[in-house]
Design an enzyme around this catalytic site. Sequence first.
Site, PDB file in Angstrom:
ATOM      1  N   ASP A 138       0.831  -1.199   0.000  1.00  0.00           N
ATOM      2  CA  ASP A 138       0.000   0.000   0.000  1.00  0.00           C
ATOM      3  C   ASP A 138       0.868   1.253   0.000  1.00  0.00           C
ATOM      4  O   ASP A 138       1.695   1.448   0.894  1.00  0.00           O
ATOM      5  CB  ASP A 138      -0.890  -0.040   1.249  1.00  0.00           C
ATOM      6  N   ASP A 208     -10.470   3.937  -2.483  1.00  0.00           N
ATOM      7  CA  ASP A 208     -11.161   2.911  -1.697  1.00  0.00           C
ATOM      8  C   ASP A 208     -12.661   2.848  -1.978  1.00  0.00           C
ATOM      9  O   ASP A 208     -13.321   3.861  -2.198  1.00  0.00           O
ATOM     10  CB  ASP A 208     -10.982   3.179  -0.194  1.00  0.00           C
TER      11      ASP A 208
END
Length: 381
Positions: A138, A208
């Site tokens: 990430d 997201d």
Amino acid sequence: MAAFWAPLGLIAQSIPVAATPPMGWNSWNHFADKVTDADVRAAADALVASGMRDAGYVYVNIDDTWEAKRDAHGVIQTNEKFPDMKGLADYVHSKGLKLGIYSSPGPKTCAGYEGSYGHEEQDAQTYAAWGIDYLKYDQCSFGDLIAKEAGNDLDKAAAMQRAAYEKMHVAIVKTGRPMVYSFCQYGLYSVWQWAPKAGGNLWRTTDDINDTWDRMTLIGFQQAGLESFAGPGHWNDPDMLEVGNGGMKKSEYEVHMSLWAMLSAPLLAGNDLSKMTPETKAILMNREVIAIDQDALGRPGRRVWAEGPMEIWVKDLSGGKKAIAFFNRGESAMIFDPKLKELAGFRGKSLQNLWTKEELVLGPTASLRVPKHGVLLLEQR
């Protein structure tokens, strides 16, 4: 099968991972920063008991907040929530499942825990020794490093990011252990164009997701046009599934699952596996819908027609078959015209509705009524 081809002249072995989109469960949506060893073991147990493992959900992925500091030799340590990562991996493996872990190319993860910056090879070796099968990487604080060094130079920023993800790929290859490598950098720098060569098996194409109709559809339908970049071993990733988290209605979760299957997207559940309703289980474990996602041809679907809130997507399947999905994003029921020229290849064919199991022959009078926020998902028989 997928192959890792190491950059910078390093010749890697062929590693057969992610020949079809990865399926499993990720801890973040439900547990977030509270996830523990016990939670992951319970999730593994639930995947087996519910039948999800046998339906294809095999990765049990720990997201952020498992990390402690490094020891005097620079080796990453686990915190008190995960006292024995090797023991946890052994437990997960004993259930016929695989274990995933999380890190960042930056010095800190998104939650402020220890990242892999400057320790890529060391961390990859540690993951391999533990028995890790999947790494979600990430961007997080690496974005700050890019901003500081590259400023407004987008070419330099893109090169920095690619180099960082490639560096961990080389480190994974050196371990000799097959690991699915998931790029989580939110679709920046047209990642789909370079991720396969940088070692990525899947890459996030968007920011997201959340458990709402508006967010899910925004993310899912904007995948149109990216289908040519995905295939066996390398997949566009519109983020995790929200099915069962309670923010959408049944028909909306069926749209979610159908669209992800048509996209050949990874199917990573993010719900509480201990409290699944029969409805949630029926959606997540619809074998025919999963088969569309996992089809060996590995060719994502494409949007062939759109008008207002109505869209038609077609996906080529192995054996010369096809799946077709009629999506209604509108606020009332819609009727699709069976005489559309885009449907010519389906006329007279026997099709099965994968949610109701009803059979349909697509003729000029066929009923193609789709409720609001609904889908008609058909597979050629």
